[in-house]
Design a protein around this motif. Structure first.
Motif, PDB file in Angstrom:
ATOM      1  N   ILE A  61       0.874  -1.171   0.000  1.00  0.00           N
ATOM      2  CA  ILE A  61       0.000   0.000   0.000  1.00  0.00           C
ATOM      3  C   ILE A  61       0.909   1.217   0.000  1.00  0.00           C
ATOM      4  O   ILE A  61       1.704   1.414   0.928  1.00  0.00           O
ATOM      5  N   LEU A  62       0.831   2.019  -1.078  1.00  0.00           N
ATOM      6  CA  LEU A  62       1.771   3.120  -1.275  1.00  0.00           C
ATOM      7  C   LEU A  62       1.065   4.467  -1.375  1.00  0.00           C
ATOM      8  O   LEU A  62       0.072   4.595  -2.082  1.00  0.00           O
ATOM      9  N   ASP A  63       1.630   5.465  -0.701  1.00  0.00           N
ATOM     10  CA  ASP A  63       1.198   6.844  -0.889  1.00  0.00           C
ATOM     11  C   ASP A  63       1.916   7.342  -2.145  1.00  0.00           C
ATOM     12  O   ASP A  63       2.952   6.784  -2.530  1.00  0.00           O
ATOM     13  N   ILE A  64       1.386   8.374  -2.793  1.00  0.00           N
ATOM     14  CA  ILE A  64       2.064   8.885  -3.988  1.00  0.00           C
ATOM     15  C   ILE A  64       3.241   9.784  -3.606  1.00  0.00           C
ATOM     16  O   ILE A  64       4.356   9.598  -4.065  1.00  0.00           O
ATOM     17  N   LEU A 102      -1.552  -1.153  -4.181  1.00  0.00           N
ATOM     18  CA  LEU A 102      -2.703  -0.288  -3.949  1.00  0.00           C
ATOM     19  C   LEU A 102      -2.155   1.100  -3.658  1.00  0.00           C
ATOM     20  O   LEU A 102      -1.284   1.254  -2.799  1.00  0.00           O
ATOM     21  N   ILE A 103      -2.623   2.105  -4.404  1.00  0.00           N
ATOM     22  CA  ILE A 103      -2.199   3.478  -4.165  1.00  0.00           C
ATOM     23  C   ILE A 103      -3.221   4.107  -3.222  1.00  0.00           C
ATOM     24  O   ILE A 103      -4.421   4.046  -3.471  1.00  0.00           O
ATOM     25  N   GLY A 163       5.517   7.293  -4.868  1.00  0.00           N
ATOM     26  CA  GLY A 163       4.727   6.059  -4.889  1.00  0.00           C
ATOM     27  C   GLY A 163       4.509   5.490  -6.279  1.00  0.00           C
ATOM     28  O   GLY A 163       4.442   4.274  -6.447  1.00  0.00           O
ATOM     29  N   LEU A 164       4.417   6.367  -7.280  1.00  0.00           N
ATOM     30  CA  LEU A 164       4.192   5.876  -8.650  1.00  0.00           C
ATOM     31  C   LEU A 164       5.438   5.147  -9.166  1.00  0.00           C
ATOM     32  O   LEU A 164       5.330   4.091  -9.789  1.00  0.00           O
ATOM     33  N   SER A 165       6.621   5.711  -8.890  1.00  0.00           N
ATOM     34  CA  SER A 165       7.865   5.053  -9.309  1.00  0.00           C
ATOM     35  C   SER A 165       8.053   3.744  -8.565  1.00  0.00           C
ATOM     36  O   SER A 165       8.469   2.737  -9.143  1.00  0.00           O
ATOM     37  N   ALA A 166       7.731   3.749  -7.268  1.00  0.00           N
ATOM     38  CA  ALA A 166       7.825   2.520  -6.472  1.00  0.00           C
ATOM     39  C   ALA A 166       6.849   1.474  -7.014  1.00  0.00           C
ATOM     40  O   ALA A 166       7.207   0.303  -7.158  1.00  0.00           O
ATOM     41  N   GLN A 215      -1.891   7.705 -14.187  1.00  0.00           N
ATOM     42  CA  GLN A 215      -0.467   7.382 -14.005  1.00  0.00           C
ATOM     43  C   GLN A 215      -0.311   6.172 -13.087  1.00  0.00           C
ATOM     44  O   GLN A 215       0.548   5.319 -13.318  1.00  0.00           O
ATOM     45  N   ALA A 216      -1.141   6.107 -12.043  1.00  0.00           N
ATOM     46  CA  ALA A 216      -1.089   4.972 -11.113  1.00  0.00           C
ATOM     47  C   ALA A 216      -1.453   3.679 -11.838  1.00  0.00           C
ATOM     48  O   ALA A 216      -0.789   2.658 -11.678  1.00  0.00           O
ATOM     49  N   ARG A 217      -2.492   3.754 -12.652  1.00  0.00           N
ATOM     50  CA  ARG A 217      -2.904   2.573 -13.427  1.00  0.00           C
ATOM     51  C   ARG A 217      -1.769   2.135 -14.346  1.00  0.00           C
ATOM     52  O   ARG A 217      -1.424   0.960 -14.410  1.00  0.00           O
ATOM     53  N   ASP A 218      -1.165   3.085 -15.046  1.00  0.00           N
ATOM     54  CA  ASP A 218      -0.081   2.772 -15.985  1.00  0.00           C
ATOM     55  C   ASP A 218       1.165   2.248 -15.268  1.00  0.00           C
ATOM     56  O   ASP A 218       1.959   1.519 -15.847  1.00  0.00           O
ATOM     57  N   ALA A 219       1.324   2.629 -13.993  1.00  0.00           N
ATOM     58  CA  ALA A 219       2.470   2.162 -13.200  1.00  0.00           C
ATOM     59  C   ALA A 219       2.243   0.746 -12.670  1.00  0.00           C
ATOM     60  O   ALA A 219       3.137   0.154 -12.092  1.00  0.00           O
TER      61      ALA A 219
END
Length: 195
Positions: free
Chosen positions: A52-55, A78-79, A62-65, A91-95
């Protein structure tokens, strides 16, 4: 076995609240951090079911992670963030994130999001494994076909006799048919000649 979770959230109060909520719901929080780079390392070391990542986090956002974790198919992602802008969601979906929750979240939203993300992750992993297996089978078939062709050309065997030779030799030698076929192609193995 309880679902294993790594939490990466730079606000300590939210991280603690999230951990308590998850543990009350029967999840096992195996690692927690406030940094994105540490989150990636924790996932590699601890092999959780979900991260579970914060952005917005120091070290690595979080997106790079998420991109790193999802790219190596190490855990579901999960973002969980205060930002609900459409471009960030995309961007989260694409990551590779499989769920996206906006803070402040409700327990009634968190648990379904986790379960859906883990379910989707397991499907993706199963499909990847299946593709790898099929790729391996196709590769074996290509090599065996080449070896059969060599046996047919060099030793005037029928196709079924060539296949039978590869199959029987593989069983006798306790090797894969692909390994035997590779030996035939390399010229290291030939059928016994009958005079």
């Amino acid at each position: 076995m309880p679902t294993r979770v790594v939490i990466a959230e730079d606000e300590a109060i939210i991280r603690l609240d999230l951990k308590e909520t998850l543990e009350e719901e029967g999840y096992e929080v195996v690692g927690e951090t406030g940094r994105g780079d540490e989150a990636v390392e924790l996932v590699k070391q601890l092999e959780p079911d979900i991260a579970i990542l914060d952005i917005k986090m120091p070290g690595l956002d979080g997106l790079s992670a998420a991109r790193e974790i999802a790219g190596e198919r190490r855990a579901a992602v999960l973002i969980l963030t205060a930002f609900s802008q459409r471009d960030l969601i995309e961007q989260a979906r694409d990551a590779g994130a499989l769920a996206y929750l906006v803070k402040p979240f409700q327990r009634s939203e968190l648990i379904p999001a986790i379960e859906v993300a883990i379910g989707r992750f397991n499907e993706i992993k199963a499909l990847h494994d299946q593709a790898q297996t099929l790729e391996g089978q196709l590769e074996t078939r290509k090599v065996v076909d080449r070896a059969k062709g060599r046996l047919m050309d060099r030793y005037a065997l029928s196709e079924s006799d060539a296949f039978s030779f590869i199959q029987k030799t593989a069983m006798q030698e306790r090797m894969t048919m692909k390994a035997i076929a590779e030996k035939v192609i390399a010229g290291e193995l030939a059928p016994p000649t009958s005079h």
